[in-house]
Every structure is written in C-alpha cells, then in structure tokens.
Write an enzyme that holds these catalytic residues in place. Structure first.
Site, PDB file in Angstrom:
ATOM      1  N   LYS A 198       0.824  -1.215   0.000  1.00  0.00           N
ATOM      2  CA  LYS A 198       0.000   0.000   0.000  1.00  0.00           C
ATOM      3  C   LYS A 198       0.857   1.263   0.000  1.00  0.00           C
ATOM      4  CE  LYS A 198      -4.448  -1.551   1.486  1.00  0.00           C
ATOM      5  NZ  LYS A 198      -5.599  -1.387   2.334  1.00  0.00           N
ATOM      6  N   LYS A 222      -4.757  -8.454  -5.869  1.00  0.00           N
ATOM      7  CA  LYS A 222      -6.077  -8.785  -5.308  1.00  0.00           C
ATOM      8  C   LYS A 222      -7.117  -7.740  -5.728  1.00  0.00           C
ATOM      9  CE  LYS A 222      -6.303  -6.556  -0.814  1.00  0.00           C
ATOM     10  NZ  LYS A 222      -7.013  -6.560   0.441  1.00  0.00           N
ATOM     11  N   LYS A 239     -10.914  -2.248  -3.177  1.00  0.00           N
ATOM     12  CA  LYS A 239     -11.755  -1.046  -3.299  1.00  0.00           C
ATOM     13  C   LYS A 239     -10.958   0.141  -3.829  1.00  0.00           C
ATOM     14  CE  LYS A 239     -13.879  -1.970   1.132  1.00  0.00           C
ATOM     15  NZ  LYS A 239     -12.690  -2.149   1.971  1.00  0.00           N
TER      16      LYS A 239
HETATM   17  N1  AQP Z   1      -9.753  -9.599  -3.013  1.00  0.00           N
HETATM   18  C1  AQP Z   1     -10.140 -10.165  -1.883  1.00  0.00           C
HETATM   19  N2  AQP Z   1     -10.314 -11.504  -1.821  1.00  0.00           N
HETATM   20  C2  AQP Z   1     -10.731 -12.104  -0.670  1.00  0.00           C
HETATM   21  N3  AQP Z   1     -11.005 -11.424   0.474  1.00  0.00           N
HETATM   22  C3  AQP Z   1     -10.840 -10.083   0.432  1.00  0.00           C
HETATM   23  N4  AQP Z   1     -11.022  -9.129   1.364  1.00  0.00           N
HETATM   24  C4  AQP Z   1     -10.726  -7.922   0.845  1.00  0.00           C
HETATM   25  N5  AQP Z   1     -10.356  -8.052  -0.436  1.00  0.00           N
HETATM   26  C5  AQP Z   1     -10.409  -9.388  -0.719  1.00  0.00           C
HETATM   27  C6  AQP Z   1     -11.471  -9.407   2.718  1.00  0.00           C
HETATM   28  O1  AQP Z   1     -12.558  -8.540   3.004  1.00  0.00           O
HETATM   29  C7  AQP Z   1     -12.522  -8.187   4.372  1.00  0.00           C
HETATM   30  C8  AQP Z   1     -12.661  -6.714   4.506  1.00  0.00           C
HETATM   31  O2  AQP Z   1     -11.519  -6.101   3.922  1.00  0.00           O
HETATM   32  P1  AQP Z   1     -11.304  -4.557   4.135  1.00  0.00           P
HETATM   33  O3  AQP Z   1     -12.249  -3.829   3.315  1.00  0.00           O
HETATM   34  O4  AQP Z   1     -11.330  -4.231   5.575  1.00  0.00           O
HETATM   35  O5  AQP Z   1      -9.839  -4.274   3.725  1.00  0.00           O
HETATM   36  P2  AQP Z   1      -8.923  -4.775   2.596  1.00  0.00           P
HETATM   37  O6  AQP Z   1      -8.564  -6.185   2.810  1.00  0.00           O
HETATM   38  O7  AQP Z   1      -7.785  -3.834   2.539  1.00  0.00           O
HETATM   39  O8  AQP Z   1      -9.852  -4.663   1.309  1.00  0.00           O
HETATM   40  P3  AQP Z   1      -9.662  -3.768   0.067  1.00  0.00           P
HETATM   41  O9  AQP Z   1     -10.825  -3.915  -0.810  1.00  0.00           O
HETATM   42  O10 AQP Z   1      -8.328  -4.011  -0.538  1.00  0.00           O
HETATM   43  O11 AQP Z   1      -9.757  -2.319   0.673  1.00  0.00           O
HETATM   44  P4  AQP Z   1      -8.810  -1.089   0.441  1.00  0.00           P
HETATM   45  O12 AQP Z   1      -8.651  -0.991  -1.022  1.00  0.00           O
HETATM   46  O13 AQP Z   1      -9.536   0.050   1.049  1.00  0.00           O
HETATM   47  O14 AQP Z   1      -7.547  -1.421   1.166  1.00  0.00           O
HETATM   48  C9  AQP Z   1     -11.211  -8.725   4.955  1.00  0.00           C
HETATM   49  O15 AQP Z   1     -11.475  -9.890   5.693  1.00  0.00           O
HETATM   50  C10 AQP Z   1     -10.402  -9.037   3.749  1.00  0.00           C
HETATM   51  O16 AQP Z   1      -9.526 -10.113   3.977  1.00  0.00           O
END
Ligand code: AQP
Length: 336
Positions: A116, A200, A203
């Site tokens: 990140k 992955k 968002k």
């Molecule tokens: N691509 C993914 N595949 C499987 N699980 C995922 N999770 C997130 N992306 C994937 C799971 O969703 C839960 C909530 O995640 P989060 O929104 O708190 O944070 P994150 O993992 O950082 O998700 P993003 O979408 O990548 O958010 P941003 O872009 O804001 O950092 C977690 O249990 C995560 O494992």
C-alpha cells in the site's frame, strides 16, 4: 487455548469505498454462516480507513453503505453486534498499549504496508504502518477466539497472535488473551483483480473495471466480465493447464465460488469451451447472486435513521464488552 474462554467471532470491514466481490466471497459470506453458530462482533473499521486519506463526506456515506451491505448480505443486527469502530474509544486506547508491545521488526515484515505504501514509503501515514497493531486491538479487545478474514489478512492475524502472546508473557498472565484462530476459506480465499490476476481485487484500485461491486447493475457486470483479462486457450479439465494463467484461474475460481461448486467440477462442465462462452455463464451466475444484494443495499440506503439506530444499538452492546476488558487490561499494565 484456554478452555475457559468462550468462543467469540470478531471481524472488520473498512468503509473505504463500495464493497466488492472479494469482500463478499472472502469475508461477508463467511460472516453470515458464523452467526448461526457463535456470538459475533462485526465492525465497520473507520479508524483503519483513515490510514489512507478519506474525504469526510464520502467516508460518512461509505460507513452508512457498509451497514446496508452487512444487512443486505444477511447479517442479523439483532443477533450479532454491528457497530463502527470509532464510536468505541477503547479500540484506540488498546491500540496505543499494543504500539508499546509490538516490535518494529514485526511490523517491518508486513507485506500489506509494503504494497500500500508502494515506492513512496516516506510519505505513507504512520497509521498505515501501525495498522496491524490496531487490528490486534480490535480483535483482542473482545477476547475474540475466531477471526473470519480473506487470505490477504493472514499475516496480520499472525502478528495479532504474537502480540497476544507477548502481552500474556510480559505481564505474567499466560491465559489473559486467547490466541485467535483465523477462519480462511479453504479452496478460494483471494479474489483477484479482473485486470491483473496477480493483484487482489480491491476497493482502492483506480480502475472500476478491476472489480465487481456489490451495487453494480446487470449491465455493469456483463461489461466488466466481457472486458476481464483472459487468454485465447480453450478450457480443459486438467487443473495443471491453469498454471501460469492467473487471470483464467481467477475467473474459473470466481465461478466455482459463486455457484458453490469445486474448481474440478467447473473445469469438467466447461471443458472444450473458450472464454467468450464461459464469460457469459460467469456473468449470469454473478448477476443471479450479486444483483439481489445490490438492490437490497440501495433500498436500505434510503433509510438513514434505521442505519444510525443499528449502529447506535451495536455501539452500546460493544461498549459493554470493550470497556470491561479494557479496565482489566489497564489494571494489568499498572495504570491507576
Ligand atoms: N480480493 C479479496 N479476496 C478475498 N477477500 C478479500 N477481502 C478484501 N479483499 C479481498 C477481505 O474482506 C474483508 C474486509 O476487507 P477490508 O475492506 O477491511 O480491507 P482490505 O482487505 O484492505 O480490502 P480492500 O478492498 O483491498 O480495501 P482497500 O482498497 O480500502 O484497502 C477482509 O477480511 C479481507 O480479507
């Protein structure tokens, strides 16, 4: 694990944008199943979201939409505790204590920070660096024993166990914090970007074509799947043929996960077909499972009063557990 500890589930989701298919298949679907078996605490982790700058107006909207998404996916706010993290100040207080328990060497190994922060690491927020300590505080504040997460969060959970262990040892209280177990889906635990099978689905990825949002229309889903990166090979029943084809594997895994079948069954079903035919089936399956959730989210978004009431009730219930545990933790540390 301490036999006296009651099973409790904790997990969080960042309100950093619209929830997507990765959040749903990797986390939310599991959250819903678990509430049938155990007491569950599910938080909208807004303190985590601001580790990367969030426009205040958009953040407020995202928090509300995340509540709607929780309910639309099937979380029962009467049974499980649903609240936003910043409304329970004990999270931030325990995170500070853990900043003093956790080690720099441990944080330096966290791959999510590296991904990140990217090449501009000097400019990343300190919050982004200590994010895993706050995540440990979220979980341990409730003495949670089980944490359903996507595979991307596995390393953070290992750090949480290290923090729990060190705290218990440092303060001679070997059974105070349980060592929480990750609950990660076995077959397909990381949904990848539709544009790059090695990244992955996320968002915060710039291109909206990289992900399926829970609120996407049928049209959006069809377009995104049509444009999703694949290759010109035919699908065969041999799993080995998918080695070094991350985009193809990702789409086949998504189809299997959404239709709740094994990858082997999907490969047999699609054998001999090319990706244009498969994509049609995949889009149909996604529309059937995601669009009803999206419609419900939009419906729930209209009633702001109800969403605020859900959060307020959840906060009250969360505080009962959090404040009691924090009081004990402060005594253990030696605070008066
Ligand atoms: N691509 C993914 N595949 C499987 N699980 C995922 N999770 C997130 N992306 C994937 C799971 O969703 C839960 C909530 O995640 P989060 O929104 O708190 O944070 P994150 O993992 O950082 O998700 P993003 O979408 O990548 O958010 P941003 O872009 O804001 O950092 C977690 O249990 C995560 O494992």
């Amino acid at each position: 694990m301490n036999k006296k500890v009651k099973n409790l589930v904790f997990s969080g989701v960042q309100p950093s944008g619209n929830l997507h298919l990765g959040n749903y298949l990797g986390a939310m679907r599991n959250f819903v199943e678990l509430q049938k078996k155990m007491d569950c605490v599910y938080s909208i982790v807004d303190l985590h979201a601001i580790t990367v700058f969030q426009d205040p107006k958009k953040l407020e909207k995202s928090i509300m939409e995340t509540v709607s998404s929780f309910i639309a996916c099937g979380l029962d706010f009467k049974k499980s505790i649903i609240f936003n993290q910043s409304s329970v100040s004990a999270h931030a207080e325990l995170a500070w204590i853990f900043n003093c328990v956790s080690r720099l060497g441990w944080l330096n190994r966290m791959t999510q920070f590296k991904e990140k922060a990217g090449s501009n690491r000097e400019n990343a927020s300190v919050g982004l660096y200590v994010y895993p300590n706050l995540m440990a505080a979220d979980i341990l504040l409730y003495k949670a024993t089980h944490v359903p997460v996507g595979d991307d969060q596995k390393q953070h959970l290992e750090l949480c166990r290290d923090i729990a262990n060190k705290f218990n040892n440092d303060f001679n209280n070997s059974e105070f914090f349980p060592l929480p177990e990750p609950l990660i889906q076995k077959n397909f635990s990381r949904v990848m970007s539709l544009r790059d099978g090695k990244k992955k689905m996320s968002k915060s990825e710039d291109s909206d074509f990289s992900r399926i949002n829970l609120q996407d229309s049928e049209d959006d889903i069809e377009k995104k799947i049509k444009k999703a990166k694949t290759d010109s090979h035919l699908i065969t029943a041999n799993k080995k043929d998918l080695e070094n084809r991350p985009e193809a594997l990702n789409l086949l895994n998504i189809y299997s996960s959404v239709t709740k079948t094994s990858l082997e069954t999907t490969l047999k079903e699609m054998e001999g077909k090319d990706f244009s035919k498969f994509k049609k089936k995949l889009a149909d399956a996604l529309i059937a499972s995601i669009c009803p959730i999206g419609k419900k989210i939009k419906e729930l978004n209209k009633d702001k009063h109800q969403l605020l009431t859900i959060l307020r009730d959840g906060t009250e219930k969360a505080k009962v557990i959090a404040d009691k545990n924090l009081k004990e933790i402060k005594q253990i540390v030696g605070f008066i």
